[in-house]
Write an enzyme that holds these catalytic residues in place. Structure first.
Site, PDB file in Angstrom:
ATOM      1  N   CYS A   1       0.840  -1.195   0.000  1.00 20.58           N
ATOM      2  CA  CYS A   1       0.000   0.000   0.000  1.00 20.58           C
ATOM      3  C   CYS A   1       0.874   1.244   0.000  1.00 20.58           C
ATOM      4  O   CYS A   1       1.945   1.235   0.593  1.00 20.58           O
ATOM      5  CB  CYS A   1      -0.925  -0.003   1.223  1.00 20.58           C
ATOM      6  SG  CYS A   1      -2.340  -1.067   0.931  1.00 20.58           S
ATOM      7  N   PRO A   2       0.437   2.246  -0.705  1.00 14.71           N
ATOM      8  CA  PRO A   2      -0.906   2.457  -1.244  1.00 14.71           C
ATOM      9  C   PRO A   2      -1.096   2.033  -2.698  1.00 14.71           C
ATOM     10  O   PRO A   2      -2.142   2.303  -3.286  1.00 14.71           O
ATOM     11  CB  PRO A   2      -1.083   3.964  -1.114  1.00 14.71           C
ATOM     12  CG  PRO A   2       0.280   4.503  -1.413  1.00 14.71           C
ATOM     13  CD  PRO A   2       1.231   3.486  -0.778  1.00 14.71           C
TER      14      PRO A   2
END
Length: 67
Positions: free
Chosen positions: A9-10
């Site tokens: 992530c992201p």
């Protein structure tokens, strides 16, 4: 389909966000390989009007976003 396995992530959320904005799908399959991505993609889906179904197989997760 968005295959975000191998990304942390992201990036999986960014990849899903681009696919949703570009294609405006009623249904989108997303593959990820970590729990953090499951949580963040699920949150993104809910915030954008999708129901999210999650299944796990061999350490990978399949998320189905559908309206």
């Amino acid at each position: 389909m968005v295959d975000a396995r191998g990304y942390s992530c992201p990036m999986p959320v960014v990849m899903v966000q681009k696919a949703v904005r570009r294609d405006k799908p009623d249904e989108l399959e997303v593959l990820v390989d970590n729990q953090c991505s499951v949580e963040n993609v699920t949150r993104f889906g809910h915030n954008n009007g999708y129901q999210v179904t999650v299944s796990e197989q061999d350490g990978d997760y399949r998320l189905l976003l559908h309206k």
